[in-house]
Scaffold this active site. Structure first.
Site, PDB file in Angstrom:
ATOM      1  N   CYS A  69     -15.724 -16.494  75.289  1.00  0.00           N
ATOM      2  CA  CYS A  69     -15.877 -15.427  76.286  1.00  0.00           C
ATOM      3  C   CYS A  69     -14.531 -15.031  76.903  1.00  0.00           C
ATOM      4  CB  CYS A  69     -16.868 -15.828  77.365  1.00  0.00           C
ATOM      5  SG  CYS A  69     -16.291 -17.124  78.478  1.00  0.00           S
ATOM      6  N   HIS A 129     -15.016 -17.182  95.534  1.00  0.00           N
ATOM      7  CA  HIS A 129     -15.673 -16.743  94.308  1.00  0.00           C
ATOM      8  C   HIS A 129     -14.996 -17.464  93.143  1.00  0.00           C
ATOM      9  CE1 HIS A 129     -17.456 -14.164  91.267  1.00  0.00           C
ATOM     10  NE2 HIS A 129     -16.251 -13.946  90.785  1.00  0.00           N
ATOM     11  N   HIS A 183     -19.308 -17.044  87.291  1.00  0.00           N
ATOM     12  CA  HIS A 183     -20.761 -16.944  87.138  1.00  0.00           C
ATOM     13  C   HIS A 183     -21.277 -18.074  86.257  1.00  0.00           C
ATOM     14  CE1 HIS A 183     -19.640 -12.876  88.381  1.00  0.00           C
ATOM     15  NE2 HIS A 183     -20.847 -12.818  88.909  1.00  0.00           N
ATOM     16  N   ASP A 229     -26.775 -19.792  78.710  1.00  0.00           N
ATOM     17  CA  ASP A 229     -26.529 -19.742  77.268  1.00  0.00           C
ATOM     18  C   ASP A 229     -25.493 -20.774  76.798  1.00  0.00           C
ATOM     19  OD1 ASP A 229     -24.219 -18.676  78.342  1.00  0.00           O
ATOM     20  OD2 ASP A 229     -24.342 -16.765  77.282  1.00  0.00           O
ATOM     21  N   ARG A 249     -23.645 -22.470  81.099  1.00  0.00           N
ATOM     22  CA  ARG A 249     -22.242 -22.088  80.873  1.00  0.00           C
ATOM     23  C   ARG A 249     -21.679 -21.582  82.188  1.00  0.00           C
ATOM     24  NH1 ARG A 249     -19.899 -16.891  79.413  1.00  0.00           N
ATOM     25  NH2 ARG A 249     -22.022 -16.170  79.009  1.00  0.00           N
ATOM     26  N   CYS A 289     -18.916 -19.979  83.662  1.00  0.00           N
ATOM     27  CA  CYS A 289     -17.817 -19.118  83.226  1.00  0.00           C
ATOM     28  C   CYS A 289     -16.949 -18.862  84.466  1.00  0.00           C
ATOM     29  CB  CYS A 289     -18.395 -17.828  82.667  1.00  0.00           C
ATOM     30  SG  CYS A 289     -17.175 -16.719  81.985  1.00  0.00           S
TER      31      CYS A 289
END
Length: 143
Positions: free
Chosen positions: A62, A99, A102, A106, A114, A116
């Site tokens: 990703c 922050h 996310h 998956d 995951r 990310c």
């Protein structure tokens, strides 16, 4: 104001500030840790609290660092994010309210998650520097 939020403009780079304080996202495949495979831990760039371990990191294609789980689920806050017409789960650090990225359903087995995470929200502490930087208790993960 949290003790962690003082003088962030002086402590962080523009991308670190944008990601952690404005819910930004850094470019995929053009960030510091997306393909780092060294052993160590990843801490919150603002609070220094350990968040993830290289043991739980995996290549997800990703373009951002991806982890199967956090080191301590109590330090992670998940919130519904409906920005950009999407429905996803935002991940924030509890202590610094930063922050991070996310979490998606998956990831690889057995957990299927995951995380990310933006490199800009993290600082990597190599395993051979854990003790000197005050994270010696995490060396046990790599024994």
């Amino acid at each position: 104001m949290s003790e962690y939020k003082k003088d962030l403009e002086k402590k962080l780079t523009p991308i670190q500030l944008e990601v952690t304080q404005n819910n930004g996202t850094e470019p995929p495949f053009k960030n510091e840790y997306w393909n780092l495979t060294d052993p160590g831990i990843y801490v919150d760039i603002i609070s220094g609290i350990p968040l993830f371990s290289s043991i739980d990191k995996f290549e997800s294609d990703c373009g951002w660092p991806s982890f199967t789980k956090p080191l301590d689920v109590k330090e992670i806050v998940e919130k519904l994010d409906t920005t950009f017409g999407m429905r996803r789960t935002e991940v924030r650090s509890k202590t610094a309210d930063s922050h991070l990225g996310h979490v998606f359903p998956d990831g690889p087995p057995p957990l299927g998650t995951r995380y990310c995470i933006n490199s800009a929200a993290l600082q990597f502490i190599p395993v051979d520097e854990l003790e000197e930087k005050g994270y010696g208790e995490y060396q046990r993960l790599f024994a």
